[in-house]
Design a protein around this motif. Structure first.
Motif, PDB file in Angstrom:
ATOM      1  N   ARG A  27       0.862  -1.188   0.000  1.00  0.00           N
ATOM      2  CA  ARG A  27       0.000   0.000   0.000  1.00  0.00           C
ATOM      3  C   ARG A  27       0.897   1.237   0.000  1.00  0.00           C
ATOM      4  N   ASP A  28       0.312   2.383  -0.246  1.00  0.00           N
ATOM      5  CA  ASP A  28       1.085   3.625  -0.284  1.00  0.00           C
ATOM      6  C   ASP A  28       1.831   3.865   1.024  1.00  0.00           C
ATOM      7  N   ASP A  29       1.197   3.538   2.164  1.00  0.00           N
ATOM      8  CA  ASP A  29       1.851   3.764   3.457  1.00  0.00           C
ATOM      9  C   ASP A  29       2.940   2.728   3.745  1.00  0.00           C
ATOM     10  N   GLN A  30       2.982   1.627   2.980  1.00  0.00           N
ATOM     11  CA  GLN A  30       3.998   0.600   3.170  1.00  0.00           C
ATOM     12  C   GLN A  30       5.192   0.770   2.224  1.00  0.00           C
TER      13      GLN A  30
END
Length: 121
Positions: A27-30
């Motif tokens: 994901r974008d946050d990962q």
């Protein structure tokens, strides 16, 4: 000490595509985790957020880039999490001759005491 690792020693499954293993799509946050280069890294998140999966992908990526597995330290709070993490790495990287150090915080402290390297004079 970095050493180059021959892709063939891991088998073709290991290097085909890191993100295809268990369908890892960050994901974008990962994504910043997978861009890690060096130094200390902590990945705090709520249970079930995908920390183990993204850290597993990072470790595989680091090994792919040439980091010796013995230079990698993973600390968990629970022994079951450490075992689970180690099992995942073994399954994802069956050709590794050396594994990353994966332990609980308490297990690391016990090892330091056991080795007698816990003080200086």
């Amino acid at each position: 000490m970095k050493k180059t690792i021959n892709k063939q020693s891991f088998g073709t499954v290991f290097f085909e595509n890191i993100y295809k293993f268990k369908n890892i799509v960050p994901r974008d946050d990962q994504k910043p985790v997978l861009e890690y280069k060096s130094g200390k890294l902590a990945v705090p998140a709520v249970p079930g957020a995908g920390k183990t999966t993204i850290m597993q992908a990072l470790i595989i990526e680091l090994i792919k880039r040439g980091t010796t597995p013995g230079e990698i330290l993973v600390l968990t709070y629970m022994e079951s999490a450490a075992r689970n993490f180690l099992d995942r790495i073994k399954k994802a990287c069956p050709g590794l001759s050396e594994l990353p150090h994966i332990s609980t915080i308490h297990g690391l402290a016990y090892k330091l005491i056991q080795d007698g390297n816990n003080y200086s004079r």
